[in-house]
Design an enzyme around this catalytic site. Sequence first.
Site, PDB file in Angstrom:
ATOM      1  N   CYS A  72      13.464  36.515 -12.139  1.00 27.46           N
ATOM      2  CA  CYS A  72      14.001  37.783 -12.639  1.00 27.46           C
ATOM      3  C   CYS A  72      14.981  38.308 -11.605  1.00 27.46           C
ATOM      4  CB  CYS A  72      12.877  38.786 -12.881  1.00 27.46           C
ATOM      5  SG  CYS A  72      13.455  40.412 -13.435  1.00 27.46           S
ATOM      6  N   CYS A 112      20.040  42.239 -17.208  1.00 25.15           N
ATOM      7  CA  CYS A 112      19.249  41.112 -16.720  1.00 25.15           C
ATOM      8  C   CYS A 112      20.086  40.375 -15.690  1.00 25.15           C
ATOM      9  CB  CYS A 112      18.867  40.181 -17.869  1.00 25.15           C
ATOM     10  SG  CYS A 112      18.054  38.672 -17.319  1.00 25.15           S
TER      11      CYS A 112
END
Length: 285
Positions: free
Chosen positions: A228, A77
């Site tokens: 993101c 991530c």
Amino acid sequence: MTPRLSFHKYQGLGNDFILVDNRWQSQPCLSPEEAVALCNRRFGVGADGVIFLLPGQEGADFSMRLFNSDGSEAEMCGNGIRCLARFLQDLGIPGRDGAYQIHTLAGRIVPQVRADGLVTVDMGIPRLLAKQIPTTLVEPDEKVIRQPLAVAGREWRVTAVSMGNPHCVVFLEEEGSLEELDLAAVGPLFEHHPAFPERTNTEFVQVLSPTRLRLRVWERGAGATLACGTGACAVLVAAVLEERAESQATVELPGGNLEIRWDPSTQHVWMTGPALHVFSGTTAG
């Protein structure tokens, strides 16, 4: 109920995480089910995921594991690893010139905390072959660029990129369509489409200029989020592959902006953005 636990809340452009200092053992101290409870925004701390700081392996300084808010595990991530780098600095671990070698399920990632407080991350080389995504949209050794995909009763053109985790990138041609998109309705249909056997993150993109892109994201395992990091990287790569953008651009997300660069000489993707400590606490147990 989760056990009594000290935690630290961080966020990168509104993509928020619970950070746990887990250096005393090699496996996460919480189960996926306990992570789900902790991420609950009404009955828990509230977050998009739980990140565990673990001992290093394979020569890395530290390791990172991440459970999403639905209990699934993410390979990597981008916003999360920026938060982890900031967490390490806040723990008084300076790194080498502010840089840390972090082992992830997607390979080794190197974030560096800069003097201005932003975090720059070498996100590695994007994987473009269908078998690396993975997806069945084309043959395993082919790239997935502007391929047709039927979702919600219409045909979309998609480009697939892996930044250690799968991304399906959709460029929206009509002005205003990004804001009008019913992300909560269409996002899960992309995520669970059978063409992506391990599910997928999905980015819907409006090209503002060759150096400025705007996106909304539906994250695998977390749903709609404000940002993101790996998605922003995948979007720039896809935009270059589709000849829509230059190799360096500002990517606008609902939570703020990231600077993304795809180095043509090394093929590495670089991401720069903020990561901030929100608060620390201890669960009741």
